[in-house]
Scaffold this active site. Structure first.
Site, PDB file in Angstrom:
ATOM      1  N   GLY A 104      25.649  32.531  -0.712  1.00  8.72           N
ATOM      2  CA  GLY A 104      25.450  33.054  -2.066  1.00  8.72           C
ATOM      3  C   GLY A 104      24.456  32.298  -2.938  1.00  8.72           C
ATOM      4  CB  SER A 105      21.638  29.979  -2.352  1.00  3.66           C
ATOM      5  OG  SER A 105      20.716  30.677  -1.558  1.00  3.66           O
ATOM      6  CG  ASN A 106      18.829  34.906  -2.612  1.00  2.00           C
ATOM      7  OD1 ASN A 106      17.769  34.857  -3.216  1.00  2.00           O
ATOM      8  ND2 ASN A 106      18.932  34.657  -1.305  1.00  2.00           N
ATOM      9  CG  MET A 149      25.737  38.268   6.912  1.00  4.74           C
ATOM     10  SD  MET A 149      23.931  38.162   7.083  1.00  4.74           S
ATOM     11  CE  MET A 149      23.817  37.911   8.845  1.00  4.74           C
ATOM     12  CG  ASN A 183      18.266  43.362   2.098  1.00  2.47           C
ATOM     13  OD1 ASN A 183      19.130  42.521   1.797  1.00  2.47           O
ATOM     14  ND2 ASN A 183      17.609  43.309   3.243  1.00  2.47           N
ATOM     15  CG  HIS A 232      13.706  40.672   5.652  1.00  2.61           C
ATOM     16  ND1 HIS A 232      14.791  40.702   6.503  1.00  2.61           N
ATOM     17  CD2 HIS A 232      12.644  40.292   6.401  1.00  2.61           C
ATOM     18  CE1 HIS A 232      14.395  40.372   7.724  1.00  2.61           C
ATOM     19  NE2 HIS A 232      13.093  40.118   7.689  1.00  2.61           N
ATOM     20  CG  ASP A 288      15.223  53.546   4.330  1.00  2.00           C
ATOM     21  OD1 ASP A 288      15.534  52.676   5.177  1.00  2.00           O
ATOM     22  OD2 ASP A 288      14.067  53.987   4.200  1.00  2.00           O
ATOM     23  CD  GLU A 303      15.436  34.360   0.702  1.00  2.00           C
ATOM     24  OE1 GLU A 303      16.463  34.996   0.409  1.00  2.00           O
ATOM     25  OE2 GLU A 303      15.313  33.758   1.784  1.00  2.00           O
TER      26      GLU A 303
HETATM   27  C1  GRF Z   1      18.698  34.784   2.527  1.00  2.00           C
HETATM   28  O1  GRF Z   1      17.731  34.087   3.268  1.00  2.00           O
HETATM   29  C2  GRF Z   1      18.375  36.252   2.468  1.00  2.00           C
HETATM   30  O2  GRF Z   1      17.006  36.521   2.442  1.00  2.00           O
HETATM   31  C3  GRF Z   1      18.954  36.753   3.764  1.00  2.00           C
HETATM   32  O3  GRF Z   1      20.159  36.037   3.900  1.00  2.00           O
HETATM   33  C4  GRF Z   1      20.044  34.789   3.220  1.00  2.00           C
HETATM   34  C5  GRF Z   1      21.181  34.705   2.255  1.00  2.00           C
HETATM   35  O4  GRF Z   1      21.273  33.454   1.637  1.00  2.00           O
HETATM   36  N1  GRF Z   1      19.111  38.188   3.729  1.00  2.00           N
HETATM   37  P1  GRF Z   1      22.247  33.240   0.415  1.00  2.00           P
HETATM   38  O5  GRF Z   1      23.639  33.703   0.865  1.00  2.00           O
HETATM   39  O6  GRF Z   1      21.739  34.025  -0.745  1.00  2.00           O
HETATM   40  O7  GRF Z   1      22.228  31.760   0.176  1.00  2.00           O
END
Ligand code: GRF
Length: 204
Positions: free
Chosen positions: A21-23, A94, A111, A113, A145, A178
């Protein structure tokens, strides 16, 4: 379905996670610091032990965790509707969303990537890029999609990975990017006038 900024009305975003969950954390901080021009109103994890759920708690956000299964899709869709969610942002989620779920959600699904699509779709994109020996990789934010990592691209940013030395260093460098780009892409969706022409995402 034709999508454009006209689909949006609430600026409420749900974030779907499965792990670290870092994003999500970056988005929550950006919301708090008024860098994100929307509201993170719901967090869903298909893994009950996802570390990222700690951020949901820390930032006092509504969240739920239950397995992503066909029998739970209706429940999840009802929550999203009740919370008036405009955008689902997948952030390390995932599971592959079913075509039924994608068709039924009345909003946008995006999403992030960790590579420059269409290069290196699927898992471990950073390692794929490193192992291939590409000099440049980056980040892509795209619509979701039914094609895995194949939706229309909203935003991309490239970085040089030539001197990273190993796949872990590439992953770290890309992750820092990201954390910025996801909010930037969401802000475009939330605040600009945009539309789609063919595969082109166009904004004013
Ligand atoms: C990120 O690298 C994202 O691009 C990919 O999965 C990773 C998730 O990282 N889809 P986090 O859980 O947000 O730390």
């Amino acid at each position: 379905m034709e999508i454009s900024y006209k689909n949006l009305n609430s600026r409420r975003v749900a974030v779907f996670i499965s792990g670290r969950g870092s994003n999500l954390k970056a988005m929550l901080n950006n919301e708090k610091n008024r860098i994100l021009n929307g509201e993170i109103s719901f967090i869903y994890s298909n893994e009950k032990n996802a570390l990222g759920l700690n951020y949901a708690k820390k930032f006092n956000k509504d969240f739920e965790s239950f397995p992503y299964k066909k029998k739970n899709e209706g429940h999840l869709l009802r929550i999203l509707k009740a919370k008036n969610i405009d955008i689902i942002a997948l952030a390390g989620f995932m599971k592959i969303l079913s075509s039924h779920f994608i068709a039924k959600f009345k909003g946008l699904i995006v999403n992030i990537h960790p590579a420059l699509l269409p290069s290196f779709p699927g898992l471990n994109a950073q390692k794929q890029a490193y192992d291939y020996g590409t000099k440049i990789s980056g980040v892509t934010v795209h619509f979701v999609d039914n094609d895995l990592d194949g939706g229309i691209i909203i935003k991309q940013r490239a970085i040089n990975i030539e001197n990273c030395g190993n796949a872990d260093a590439v992953t770290k460098k890309i992750l820092r990017l990201e954390h910025k780009i996801y909010t930037e892409a969401l802000n475009i969706l939330l605040t600009k006038k945009w539309h789609i022409e063919g595969r082109h995402f166009i904004y004013e």
